[in-house]
Design a protein around this motif. Structure first.
Motif, PDB file in Angstrom:
ATOM      1  N   TYR A 402       0.845  -1.189   0.000  1.00  0.00           N
ATOM      2  CA  TYR A 402       0.000   0.000   0.000  1.00  0.00           C
ATOM      3  C   TYR A 402       0.880   1.238   0.000  1.00  0.00           C
ATOM      4  CZ  TYR A 402      -3.760  -3.235   1.079  1.00  0.00           C
ATOM      5  OH  TYR A 402      -4.668  -4.274   1.025  1.00  0.00           O
ATOM      6  N   ASP A 403       0.579   2.180  -0.893  1.00  0.00           N
ATOM      7  CA  ASP A 403       1.371   3.398  -0.941  1.00  0.00           C
ATOM      8  C   ASP A 403       1.013   4.298   0.238  1.00  0.00           C
ATOM      9  OD1 ASP A 403      -0.961   4.818  -1.592  1.00  0.00           O
ATOM     10  OD2 ASP A 403      -0.503   4.886  -3.733  1.00  0.00           O
ATOM     11  N   SER A 404       1.668   5.448   0.336  1.00  0.00           N
ATOM     12  CA  SER A 404       1.479   6.324   1.488  1.00  0.00           C
ATOM     13  C   SER A 404       0.070   6.891   1.569  1.00  0.00           C
ATOM     14  CB  SER A 404       2.496   7.467   1.447  1.00  0.00           C
ATOM     15  OG  SER A 404       2.391   8.195   0.237  1.00  0.00           O
ATOM     16  N   SER A 405      -0.690   6.798   0.478  1.00  0.00           N
ATOM     17  CA  SER A 405      -2.081   7.257   0.487  1.00  0.00           C
ATOM     18  C   SER A 405      -3.066   6.133   0.786  1.00  0.00           C
ATOM     19  CB  SER A 405      -2.425   7.901  -0.866  1.00  0.00           C
ATOM     20  OG  SER A 405      -1.607   9.024  -1.113  1.00  0.00           O
ATOM     21  N   GLY A 406      -2.549   4.918   0.956  1.00  0.00           N
ATOM     22  CA  GLY A 406      -3.408   3.787   1.285  1.00  0.00           C
ATOM     23  C   GLY A 406      -3.911   3.020   0.081  1.00  0.00           C
ATOM     24  N   HIS A 407      -3.407   3.331  -1.115  1.00  0.00           N
ATOM     25  CA  HIS A 407      -3.841   2.632  -2.320  1.00  0.00           C
ATOM     26  C   HIS A 407      -2.993   1.380  -2.545  1.00  0.00           C
ATOM     27  CE1 HIS A 407      -5.074   6.919  -3.331  1.00  0.00           C
ATOM     28  NE2 HIS A 407      -6.207   6.233  -3.216  1.00  0.00           N
ATOM     29  N   LEU A 408      -3.643   0.291  -2.932  1.00  0.00           N
ATOM     30  CA  LEU A 408      -2.941  -0.962  -3.177  1.00  0.00           C
ATOM     31  C   LEU A 408      -2.146  -0.869  -4.475  1.00  0.00           C
ATOM     32  CD1 LEU A 408      -2.425  -3.926  -2.379  1.00  0.00           C
ATOM     33  CD2 LEU A 408      -4.471  -4.524  -3.709  1.00  0.00           C
ATOM     34  N   ARG A 455       2.179  -0.834   5.813  1.00  0.00           N
ATOM     35  CA  ARG A 455       1.867  -0.742   4.384  1.00  0.00           C
ATOM     36  C   ARG A 455       2.247  -2.019   3.636  1.00  0.00           C
ATOM     37  NH1 ARG A 455       5.173   4.284   2.660  1.00  0.00           N
ATOM     38  NH2 ARG A 455       4.851   3.233   0.662  1.00  0.00           N
ATOM     39  N   PHE A 456       2.978  -2.931   4.301  1.00  0.00           N
ATOM     40  CA  PHE A 456       3.523  -4.099   3.608  1.00  0.00           C
ATOM     41  C   PHE A 456       2.995  -5.385   4.232  1.00  0.00           C
ATOM     42  CE2 PHE A 456       6.322  -0.597   2.762  1.00  0.00           C
ATOM     43  CZ  PHE A 456       6.643  -0.762   1.420  1.00  0.00           C
ATOM     44  N   PRO A 457       2.094  -6.098   3.535  1.00  0.00           N
ATOM     45  CA  PRO A 457       1.508  -7.333   4.089  1.00  0.00           C
ATOM     46  C   PRO A 457       2.522  -8.437   4.358  1.00  0.00           C
ATOM     47  CG  PRO A 457       0.197  -6.506   2.255  1.00  0.00           C
ATOM     48  CD  PRO A 457       1.463  -5.719   2.257  1.00  0.00           C
ATOM     49  N   ASN A 458       3.706  -8.351   3.754  1.00  0.00           N
ATOM     50  CA  ASN A 458       4.701  -9.405   3.942  1.00  0.00           C
ATOM     51  C   ASN A 458       5.675  -9.112   5.081  1.00  0.00           C
ATOM     52  OD1 ASN A 458       5.414  -7.341   2.177  1.00  0.00           O
ATOM     53  ND2 ASN A 458       6.924  -8.559   1.084  1.00  0.00           N
ATOM     54  N   VAL A 459       5.397  -8.091   5.902  1.00  0.00           N
ATOM     55  CA  VAL A 459       6.156  -7.876   7.135  1.00  0.00           C
ATOM     56  C   VAL A 459       5.528  -8.743   8.222  1.00  0.00           C
ATOM     57  CG1 VAL A 459       6.711  -6.232   8.968  1.00  0.00           C
ATOM     58  CG2 VAL A 459       6.985  -5.567   6.577  1.00  0.00           C
ATOM     59  N   LEU A 460       6.316  -9.659   8.761  1.00  0.00           N
ATOM     60  CA  LEU A 460       5.822 -10.573   9.792  1.00  0.00           C
ATOM     61  C   LEU A 460       5.975 -10.007  11.197  1.00  0.00           C
ATOM     62  CD1 LEU A 460       7.397 -13.885   8.437  1.00  0.00           C
ATOM     63  CD2 LEU A 460       4.967 -13.300   8.412  1.00  0.00           C
ATOM     64  N   ALA A 461       7.169  -9.464  11.483  1.00  0.00           N
ATOM     65  CA  ALA A 461       7.462  -9.080  12.860  1.00  0.00           C
ATOM     66  C   ALA A 461       8.584  -8.067  12.918  1.00  0.00           C
ATOM     67  CB  ALA A 461       7.835 -10.313  13.692  1.00  0.00           C
ATOM     68  N   VAL A 472       4.858  -8.543  23.970  1.00  0.00           N
ATOM     69  CA  VAL A 472       4.483  -8.899  22.602  1.00  0.00           C
ATOM     70  C   VAL A 472       3.254  -8.080  22.230  1.00  0.00           C
ATOM     71  CG1 VAL A 472       3.737 -10.743  21.058  1.00  0.00           C
ATOM     72  CG2 VAL A 472       5.445 -11.212  22.837  1.00  0.00           C
ATOM     73  N   THR A 473       3.385  -7.278  21.167  1.00  0.00           N
ATOM     74  CA  THR A 473       2.363  -6.293  20.827  1.00  0.00           C
ATOM     75  C   THR A 473       1.899  -6.457  19.391  1.00  0.00           C
ATOM     76  OG1 THR A 473       3.463  -4.719  22.314  1.00  0.00           O
ATOM     77  CG2 THR A 473       1.860  -3.811  20.748  1.00  0.00           C
ATOM     78  N   PRO A 474       0.584  -6.556  19.156  1.00  0.00           N
ATOM     79  CA  PRO A 474       0.096  -6.578  17.771  1.00  0.00           C
ATOM     80  C   PRO A 474       0.016  -5.155  17.225  1.00  0.00           C
ATOM     81  CG  PRO A 474      -1.750  -6.782  19.285  1.00  0.00           C
ATOM     82  CD  PRO A 474      -0.504  -6.721  20.137  1.00  0.00           C
ATOM     83  N   HIS A 475       0.343  -5.011  15.946  1.00  0.00           N
ATOM     84  CA  HIS A 475       0.191  -3.734  15.256  1.00  0.00           C
ATOM     85  C   HIS A 475      -0.750  -3.942  14.065  1.00  0.00           C
ATOM     86  CE1 HIS A 475       3.050  -1.383  17.550  1.00  0.00           C
ATOM     87  NE2 HIS A 475       3.948  -2.353  17.438  1.00  0.00           N
ATOM     88  N   PRO A 476      -2.069  -3.913  14.297  1.00  0.00           N
ATOM     89  CA  PRO A 476      -3.012  -4.116  13.192  1.00  0.00           C
ATOM     90  C   PRO A 476      -2.931  -2.971  12.202  1.00  0.00           C
ATOM     91  CG  PRO A 476      -4.161  -3.402  15.174  1.00  0.00           C
ATOM     92  CD  PRO A 476      -2.743  -3.661  15.576  1.00  0.00           C
ATOM     93  N   GLY A 477      -3.184  -3.282  10.936  1.00  0.00           N
ATOM     94  CA  GLY A 477      -3.195  -2.270   9.891  1.00  0.00           C
ATOM     95  C   GLY A 477      -4.604  -1.928   9.473  1.00  0.00           C
ATOM     96  N   PRO A 478      -4.759  -1.082   8.471  1.00  0.00           N
ATOM     97  CA  PRO A 478      -6.091  -0.713   7.974  1.00  0.00           C
ATOM     98  C   PRO A 478      -6.884  -1.895   7.435  1.00  0.00           C
ATOM     99  CG  PRO A 478      -4.429   0.842   7.204  1.00  0.00           C
ATOM    100  CD  PRO A 478      -3.686  -0.309   7.817  1.00  0.00           C
ATOM    101  N   THR A 479      -6.167  -2.916   6.932  1.00  0.00           N
ATOM    102  CA  THR A 479      -6.814  -4.156   6.489  1.00  0.00           C
ATOM    103  C   THR A 479      -6.176  -5.309   7.258  1.00  0.00           C
ATOM    104  OG1 THR A 479      -5.229  -4.628   4.722  1.00  0.00           O
ATOM    105  CG2 THR A 479      -7.088  -3.165   4.175  1.00  0.00           C
TER     106      THR A 479
END
Length: 572
Positions: A402-408, A455-461, A472-479
């Motif tokens: 996702y870019d800085s504006s949130g677009h895929l 912004r990157f779905p392939n970041v695990l941790a 241990v802390t979750p960081h949920p994203g917009p999706t």
């Protein structure tokens, strides 16, 4: 939400003498127990046992307590039944953090402020090398992840490898990690010249009958301990390739004072040690300099009043620069199990760049960050060049982001899984003072880094240290696919003295699990005060750390911060 594994929960209850019938009432804040298979191997980790104090008050010895269960964390993805049988291991690695190898005799230390800044003096700090060697032996003994059985691909040490940026401390650290014999002594040969034989009641004097404030709390008298602490120690070295992350104690005096202050630099290799100022106002002023006003230290030192101790000067105590820290890792004698440089390269070291990428396993890349701020203070941040480099690295390894504006944004690139490593945590990266070497460069905070990683779905941790706390802390994203986990592990200098194994597994059901398991050093729980062998001293190291006057019980974290399975969405 979180849930606790049924098998682990029952094991813990059994060790405490509680019947399994209580499961009918649930398991409190951790939800309903899941049907979770016990890992194939738990020996040597806190799945099997963990240190507990014996007795209820005073100076307490340690023994083996029940193992800690695995808590399944589902805040970012659903845990599907049967995943244990389907999963395939992608990587298995070890995190060590905040080992703080200490030259306890250095004149450039401020132990006298410990009533105000607890980390300034620890009663066990003469034994950090023995503690580290014992930790290395445990890693070698484990060799593989307890859940997947995959051999360790790497060991990553996430900063504060040294305590006070001395060449001597760095040499001891590198020798322990790579294998060889080290002598944890500076100054006089075969003679200890530190605060622990000063006779001052502010410190624990283990060889003396003086009634110091530690003996008033039950600390023992152990004749011969200081002599034993400075004898040669032989380390087997790690058997797994290892990578190094830079920490604030590897960069700043006492982890906070900026480099280059002449009165402080002179203390390192001088013959004068300030052990016991006779002014409370002076102690408060030094404590203030170490915590909130580092630039005031020169004027404060000039106002010292009180007796001084003459010690043997030693050029090995000279402080290193960041470039020298990296260059030392590149020396042929420090290669050990590899890789050459342990992540650092010659060109980057020459330019003072302490961040890099490395392959954890095929398809899984580690990003080692440098979160220290050369301006001083304990907390950190990232320079703009490094921040842009992280974004570029993630983009190059992503088929969708996702870019800085949130677009895929999609591409034909092949996806890579990413695990990031730093010393600082997301909430200890608010120090945006300009880097003296790059005064015009913008600094980025932990909150801004979290937004980038989301912004990157392939970041695990994001794996880190610094706080000396398990969290241990979750960081949920917009999706849902944009979430990742932050894994913060307690230090190996303060109790509970832990390392962490992290296994990444594809569950083949649209989810990925990060199985994080804590472990202790390979030393006896019960310390024999007459045993001056390396293992005996390592056991005493753990016992003293629990009894430290500045011990903080919450460093161990909650069950949901210890042994955990962390679910994230898999590839779409």
């Amino acid at each position: 939400m979180t849930e606790i594994s049924r098998r682990g929960f029952l094991a813990g209850l059994g060790a405490l003498g509680v019947g399994s019938g209580v499961l009918g009432t649930g398991v409190g804040p951790f939800g309903v127990p899941s049907a979770y298979a016990a890992p194939p191997v738990g020996t040597g980790t806190t799945l099997e046992a963990a240190a507990v104090p014996l007795g209820t008050s005073g100076y307490r010895r340690l023994g083996a307590g029940p193992g800690w269960p695995t808590v399944v964390r589902t805040e970012l993805a659903t845990a599907h039944a049967g995943r244990e049988a389907r999963r395939t291991a992608l990587t298995s690695f070890v995190q060590l953090t905040d080992v703080h190898v200490v030259d306890a005799q250095s004149p450039a230390r401020f132990e006298y402020v410990h009533p105000l800044v607890g980390a300034a003096f620890r009663p066990h700090e003469t034994l950090t090398t023995q503690g580290l060697v014992s930790l290395i032996r445990r890693v070698n003994g484990l060799a593989a992840g307890p859940h997947t059985g995959r051999d360790f691909d790497a060991v990553v040490t996430t900063g504060d490898n040294t305590d006070n940026k001395e060449h001597a401390e760095l040499e001891w650290f590198l020798t322990a990690m790579n294998g060889g014999t080290l002598t944890p002594n500076t100054g006089a040969r075969g003679r200890f010249e530190g605060v622990q034989n000063s006779g001052n009641t502010l410190y624990w004097n283990p060889e003396s009958p003086v009634q110091d404030r530690y003996k008033a709390k039950g600390f023992p008298q152990i004749p011969g301990l200081l002599g034993a602490a400075i004898r040669p120690v032989t380390s087997p070295g790690l058997q797994t390739p290892w990578y190094c992350v830079f920490g604030n104690h590897d960069d700043s005096v006492s982890g906070t004072l900026p480099s280059g202050i002449p009165p402080v630099e002179a203390l390192y290799t001088g013959a004068v040690k300030l052990e016991a100022p006779n002014s409370e106002a002076y102690v408060r002023a030094v404590a203030r300099a170490l915590t909130t006003d580092p630039r005031s230290i020169a004027a404060v030192l000039a106002s010292f009043s009180g007796p001084v101790r003459l010690v043997t000067p030693d050029p090995k105590r000279k402080p290193f620069t960041p470039k020298q820290f990296m260059q030392a890792h590149l020396e042929p004698g420090h290669t050990g199990p590899g890789p050459v440089g342990h992540g650092f390269t010659k060109d980057a070291a020459d330019d003072g760049i302490a961040y890099y990428t490395f392959e954890l396993a095929p398809g899984v890349v580690g990003i080692s960050m440098d979160s220290t701020n050369r301006a001083g203070f304990t907390d950190g941040s990232l320079g703009a060049a490094q921040f842009r480099w992280i974004e570029k690295t993630l983009t190059a390894g992503s088929s969708r982001y996702y870019d800085s504006s949130g677009h895929l944004v999609t591409s034909t690139r092949e996806d890579t899984w990413f695990v990031l490593f730093s010393h600082h945590t997301s909430d200890t990266m608010g120090n945006v003072l300009p880097d003296p070497a790059r005064a015009l460069e913008k600094r980025y905070t932990g909150k801004q880094l979290v937004a980038l990683l989301n912004r990157f779905p392939n970041v695990l941790a994001w794996v880190n240290g610094h706080t000396h706390v398990n969290a241990v802390t979750p960081h949920p994203g917009p999706t849902p696919e944009q979430g990742f986990w932050e894994v913060n592990t307690a230090s190996h200098v303060d109790f509970p003295q832990l390392g962490r194994v992290i296994e990444v597994a594809d569950n083949r059901d649209g989810t990925v699990s990060l199985l994080a398991t804590l472990f202790e050093a390979d030393s006896p729980y019960a310390a024999d005060h007459a045993d001056f062998s390396p293992a005996g001293l390592a056991a005493l190291y753990r016992e003293l750390s629990f009894n430290d006057l500045h011990y903080e019980a919450d460093r161990v974290g909650t069950p949901a911060d210890r042994n955990v399975e962390l679910l994230v969405p898999g590839r779409p």
